[in-house]
Scaffold this active site. Sequence first.
Site, PDB file in Angstrom:
ATOM      1  N   ASN A 216       0.797  -1.217   0.000  1.00 38.66           N
ATOM      2  CA  ASN A 216       0.000   0.000   0.000  1.00 38.66           C
ATOM      3  C   ASN A 216       0.833   1.273   0.000  1.00 38.66           C
ATOM      4  O   ASN A 216       0.524   2.230  -0.707  1.00 38.66           O
ATOM      5  CB  ASN A 216      -0.932   0.004   1.216  1.00 38.66           C
TER       6      ASN A 216
ATOM      7  N   TRP B 179      -6.325   6.652  -6.029  1.00 39.13           N
ATOM      8  CA  TRP B 179      -5.771   7.480  -7.102  1.00 39.13           C
ATOM      9  C   TRP B 179      -6.261   8.914  -7.000  1.00 39.13           C
ATOM     10  O   TRP B 179      -5.497   9.866  -7.226  1.00 39.13           O
ATOM     11  CB  TRP B 179      -6.129   6.884  -8.461  1.00 39.13           C
TER      12      TRP B 179
END
Length: 596
Positions: A473, A514
């Site tokens: 992550n 994003w």
Amino acid sequence: MTKRARASTINSQSSLPGKMQVSTSASPTKKTRRDIKFLPNKVATVENATKADKNPPLFQLEHVLKICSKVQPASKGEAVVYWMRMEDLRIHDNRAFSLASAQAVKDNAPLLVLFVLSPQDYIAHDRSARRIDFTLRNLRVMKDTLAKQHIPLYTITHSPRTTLPDRVLSVLAEWKASHLFANIEYEVDELRRDIKVCELANQSGQVQCTFVHDKCVINPGKVTTKENKAYAVYSPFLRAWLPHITDKPDPLACAPDPKPNDLSIHKLAIYSGLFDSSVPAFVEGFELKLEDAEQMRTCWKEGEDVAHAMLSRFLHTRSRASQMGAVDPLTEGVKEPQKEQSKNSRVVKYKDERDRVNADTTSRLSPYLAAGIISGRACIRATMELSNAKKVDASRDTGIGRWVQEIAWRDFYVHVLAHFPRVSMGRPYQEKFSNVQWETNEEHLQAWKDGRTGVPIVDAGMRQANKMGWMHNRVRMIVAMYLVKDLMIDWRLGEKYFMEILIDGDLASNNGGWQWSASTGVDPVPYFRIFNPYIQSHKADPTGEYIRYFVPELAKVKGKGENFILRCTDVLTATCQRCMNHLQRLPKSLDILHLS
């Protein structure tokens, strides 16, 4: 990809190859022919996105389902069908499956399982061949398991996707089914599909549809502000989410397992043949190369038992550097800590070590959560059992609390998707950023995809994704922000590529991450804050082992810390200079990359 602690960033844009230009105008920026070719063609108009936000498809579906609940099938029917989807690939703790089983028992009718492969949907949603292969592997496991309970799992492939609702109703009519159960999917296309299925069922008067929430710990629509609006910032969302854990009925309750069918189902010609059908080996257009398929089977084995074993190891065992890379997560040799050493388990140390990429410091359960092979409820129940607690720990002060917060992050992004469907339509959540003028350097984009940027941690992360179909992550945030704010390339192209290669591709989490990195989404990092990939590298991979593992050109570069990173940069810059000339403008010393 989720936002964690605010990391070291650069406040200067002097090193960027382009400059972010923000307009608050609602009219779209005129694109050149090159831009049109380069950018995704799936971006909805402002008008269509606004229309969807004003009347979200989820709430339209819930309205239709209320009508469905009042519809009594014209005849009793001879079967009950559970429609399994890509996000609920499990038998245990599956709400729709459990309800379908209860209905089948009540009606003294056989329970059937339907799965629909829809290649056009996979293309439209940029599904990775790895995710499709993972789905098929898990379907085979479940088909074998269910067959032992005399429950058939039948798989069909359908195109075009526009007629999929009609195909489903046709199958139900063929099976003489009176009830259809399914768990809700929250993407716009899937919600509209389900609305159409319900409308067709209502018109026929032969089938009663029951679609229920299952993906989230707390259902979308439950966590709202005092004004009954959805949260767009995570921290207040978490504070409002946590009290709902004690709601009645218990949101953490484990759904009962489905009951076996009677043996007589094998004597019914209409159903007995379903057991003889097979799950396809592949979906056309989504085939994996042999080497890639073997790698995926090594890193991401199929089955609920595997997911629960991985969860158990995360809760009870220590992290190991040997498990850093593309290896079997359940390899032998792990040592469980003694009870008095429980403070050394991975979940207990998660608060302090979760951003370290040079060992298996995380659970690596994201592919299993994205596919619904294990539920978020099961994960939280396991943490409570581990700590022998009656309350859920979601604090910032403990490893367990931090990990539970990650599950809450998954809920948060699904809630955002449900309440603000514009984010699944290619639009930024913050419309004022819709006219950012992105760079259109296809060579830079390809270099980023290939892991040939010349920035060690970025290249290591992208090569990990290309090899494993998964990425830590922390590195997801690093590579995402590098693409968007160093290369100034449209975040939607990065979002698309992640969906195309990652085995845990999930629209809600992927889009949320994003848009956070691009500063266009809910609760985003400010647009002027930029991750410093060199300082991030030093923090996430202090020994350099992660970089050496995934970037073999740097395997022989010795040292650690700043000197190691700079030596690696010099090596990579020499090989990547042609396609990444912007590196000449990047600072070469960590001393001038200050912290925010």
